[in-house]
Design an enzyme around this catalytic site. Structure first.
Site, short mmCIF file in Angstrom:
data_model
loop_
_atom_site.label_atom_id
_atom_site.label_comp_id
_atom_site.label_asym_id
_atom_site.label_seq_id
_atom_site.Cartn_x
_atom_site.Cartn_y
_atom_site.Cartn_z
N CYS A 187 0.87 -1.19 0.00
CA CYS A 187 0.00 0.00 0.00
C CYS A 187 0.90 1.22 0.00
O CYS A 187 1.01 1.92 1.01
CB CYS A 187 -0.92 0.00 1.21
SG CYS A 187 -1.80 -1.57 1.49
N GLU A 239 0.27 0.37 -5.62
CA GLU A 239 -0.72 1.38 -5.23
C GLU A 239 -1.93 1.26 -6.17
O GLU A 239 -1.78 1.31 -7.39
CB GLU A 239 -0.12 2.78 -5.33
CG GLU A 239 -1.11 3.92 -5.18
CD GLU A 239 -1.95 3.85 -3.92
OE1 GLU A 239 -3.18 4.08 -4.01
OE2 GLU A 239 -1.40 3.56 -2.85
N ASP A 269 1.19 -1.39 4.94
CA ASP A 269 0.84 -0.15 5.64
C ASP A 269 -0.64 0.09 5.34
O ASP A 269 -1.00 0.85 4.46
CB ASP A 269 1.71 0.99 5.14
CG ASP A 269 1.47 2.28 5.89
OD1 ASP A 269 0.79 2.24 6.94
OD2 ASP A 269 1.94 3.34 5.43
N GLY A 286 3.87 7.46 -0.92
CA GLY A 286 5.25 7.13 -1.25
C GLY A 286 6.29 7.43 -0.20
O GLY A 286 7.48 7.19 -0.45
N GLY A 287 5.89 7.91 0.98
CA GLY A 287 6.88 8.25 2.00
C GLY A 287 7.68 7.06 2.49
O GLY A 287 8.91 7.03 2.39
N LYS A 288 6.98 6.05 3.00
CA LYS A 288 7.68 4.85 3.47
C LYS A 288 8.31 4.11 2.30
O LYS A 288 9.37 3.49 2.44
CB LYS A 288 6.72 3.94 4.22
CG LYS A 288 6.17 4.50 5.52
CD LYS A 288 5.32 3.46 6.24
CE LYS A 288 4.57 4.07 7.41
NZ LYS A 288 3.51 5.02 6.97
N GLY A 321 1.14 4.26 -1.65
CA GLY A 321 0.81 5.68 -1.77
C GLY A 321 0.72 6.39 -0.43
O GLY A 321 0.31 5.78 0.56
N CYS A 340 -1.26 3.47 11.10
CA CYS A 340 -1.08 4.71 11.84
C CYS A 340 -2.34 4.93 12.69
O CYS A 340 -3.02 5.94 12.58
CB CYS A 340 -0.86 5.88 10.89
SG CYS A 340 -0.35 7.37 11.77
#
Length: 524
Positions: free
Chosen positions: A326, A351, A396, A330-332, A328, A449
């Site tokens: 998952c 994504e 995630d 794209g940070g992790k 999007g 999160c």
């Protein structure tokens, strides 16, 4: 501003009628040389300044806050995405940008509390107010209740804002209501609002500006992870604290030297990170080229923990294959891909939404292109299409985001309890797909999160019950191994249920990070 202007006429007419603008005692209206009506009455509920001195233009910093609140209310926008663009649009300097940021986030965080106060000061249900007027009132309430702004300045500037962007009539209502708000300080209002409630959850909801269902969920999460329920006050207070900007230098690619020169300080939780309480990080060249990224320390830790945990798989073509199911926006994925490149591994970033897949590609642009590929598709299909193909998988999972309420203050009022139930099947299906796609000896990191038990422990336990070839690894120890403190897992587990001892939960009031949850599952 079209929507606000379109609803202006009725409010102006009503305000004129209520303010006594008509004939008095059958007398004749007086007009000046320009043909405007003169009003010689006294005692009207106006700001303290004389009419010729009243603010008639919108202060740029307050205007930015108002525009962001309108975007959040009217368009379901995210404040953290809209605010920087509005600050740049209005050319705010560092000081005014800081004021606008505090005013925006503060009004959004405490919206529930301020609405409860405003409801005591308005002679009609808040739902009957024009949404633009309500947003202006929230901005005024935050200045009066929680900022070091003199009362006369908060009144004058907020009324001026309303007059400039909503209309003269509504500005009279804003002035009258905010005067009632200003009559008491915040502790007095809280005492009045909570008097006689006798319910700890209801009281905490008002005092700490969280919906009741979130307060209950946080209390349950603390207990589930072996923490004392009395920590709820500290947790809710941490949710309301202004977040610190976290930067990460992509391993082998980025440097934090420029950030340190700009006043950032080294991160205390994770390596190659930096912290700052203000400033426009978009001005840093390293951020613009993507080698340094804005990312919460909790997100950095879970990505590093997955990359560092031992696996015992048969390598494909001599290299490990990783999957971010998952990915999007794209940070992790960027950090994970950089870690993969360091270990001569290759990563697939999946994504489902095409526009978010494009964001993932942009986030990965700084990482060598032969280390990753972006796939646009449903992660639930990967287990069937690519069975036992990956050594490490990050799930995630989409969640309520209750762990990031510091950074997305509007989410607490936008999310509903029903969202938890609606997301549950998707979370379970994604984890099941990942467990089918991981190789024997490989590891799946299930991450959210959110600390909500229904999105974390319950999802993992359901997956573990369905298969006999899985084992939980010690996620707390894995986080300790990649953290600078080495004490992430300490006091973070419970012996109430054996499986809980192996899952890790980060907390804003303890780790100064988002409330990230992680479980590490190995396929035997």
């Amino acid at each position: 501003m079209t929507s606000e202007q379109g609803g202006r006429s009725g409010h102006q007419n009503s305000a004129r009628q209520n303010s006594g603008g008509g004939q008095r005692g059958g007398g004749v209206r007086r007009r000046d040389d320009a043909g405007r009506e003169r009003n010689r009455s006294t005692g009207r509920n106006r700001t303290e300044t004389a009419p010729g001195q009243r603010t008639r233009v919108a202060d740029p910093a307050r205007l930015v806050a108002f525009e962001v609140l309108r975007a959040v209310s009217a368009d379901d926008a995210y404040a953290n995405l809209v605010l920087p663009t509005r600050i740049r649009k209005h050319g705010l300097d560092r000081r005014d940008a800081g004021f606008a940021t505090e005013l925006t986030y503060g009004a959004l965080r405490a919206q529930g509390t301020y609405d409860a106060i405003l409801a005591k000061c308005v002679d009609r249900p808040l739902s009957e107010l024009d949404p633009a007027i309500l947003d202006a009132l929230r901005i005024g309430a935050h200045q009066l209740m929680a900022m070091r702004v003199p009362t006369h300045a908060a009144l004058d500037q907020t009324v001026g804002l309303a007059r400039a962007v909503i209309g003269a009539g509504p500005s009279g209502l804003v002035n009258a209501v905010l005067r009632k708000v200003a009559a008491k300080e915040l502790p007095q209002w809280l005492a009045e609002l909570t008097d006689g409630l006798g319910d700890d959850v209801k009281i905490a909801s008002i005092v700490h500006a969280h919906p009741e269902w979130i307060v209950r969920a946080m209390r349950q999460a603390l207990v589930a992870h072996g923490r004392d329920v009395s920590e709820i006050e500290a947790l809710l207070e941490a949710d309301n604290a202004a977040p610190v900007v976290n930067l990460v230098a992509l391993p082998g690619l980025g440097s934090l030297d420029e950030a340190f020169d700009a006043g950032f300080t080294p991160g205390e939780l994770v390596i190659d990170s930096a912290l700052s309480s203000g400033g426009d990080v978009g001005r840093l060249d390293s951020v613009r080229d993507g080698s340094v990224r804005v990312q919460d320390a909790g997100s950095q830790l879970v990505a590093r923990a997955l990359a560092a945990v031992m696996v015992s798989t048969e390598k494909t073509d001599g290299e490990e294959r990783w999957l971010d199911m998952c990915a999007g926006p794209g940070g992790k994925a960027a950090l994970l891909a950089a870690l993969a490149a360091e270990q001569d591994a290759w990563m697939l970033a999946n994504e489902p939404a095409p526009h978010r897949a494009k964001l993932v590609s942009q986030a990965l642009a700084a990482v060598p292109a032969d280390s990753w590929t972006v796939r646009t598709g449903d992660g639930r299909d990967i287990g069937r299409e690519h069975p036992e193909a990956f050594d490490r998988i990050l799930v995630d999972a989409p969640c309520t985001g209750l762990g990031a309420l510091r950074r997305r203050p509007e989410s607490r009022w936008r999310r509903k309890l029903s969202d938890v139930a609606e997301l549950g099947p998707l979370q379970r299906e994604l984890l099941e797909s990942a467990l089918a796609a991981v190789k024997p000896g490989g590891v799946v990191a299930y991450v959210t999160c959110s600390p909500h038990v229904a999105e974390t422990i319950a999802v993992v336990e359901d997956a573990m019950r369905k298969r006999t070839d899985l084992e939980l690894l010690d996620a707390g120890a894995a986080l300790d191994a990649v953290s600078l403190s080495g004490s992430i897992g300490a006091g973070n587990t419970t012996s109430a249920v054996p499986a809980h001892r192996m899952m890790a939960q980060l907390w804003p009031h303890i780790h100064q990070s988002d409330a990230m949850f992680m479980a590490l599952i190995r396929k035997n």
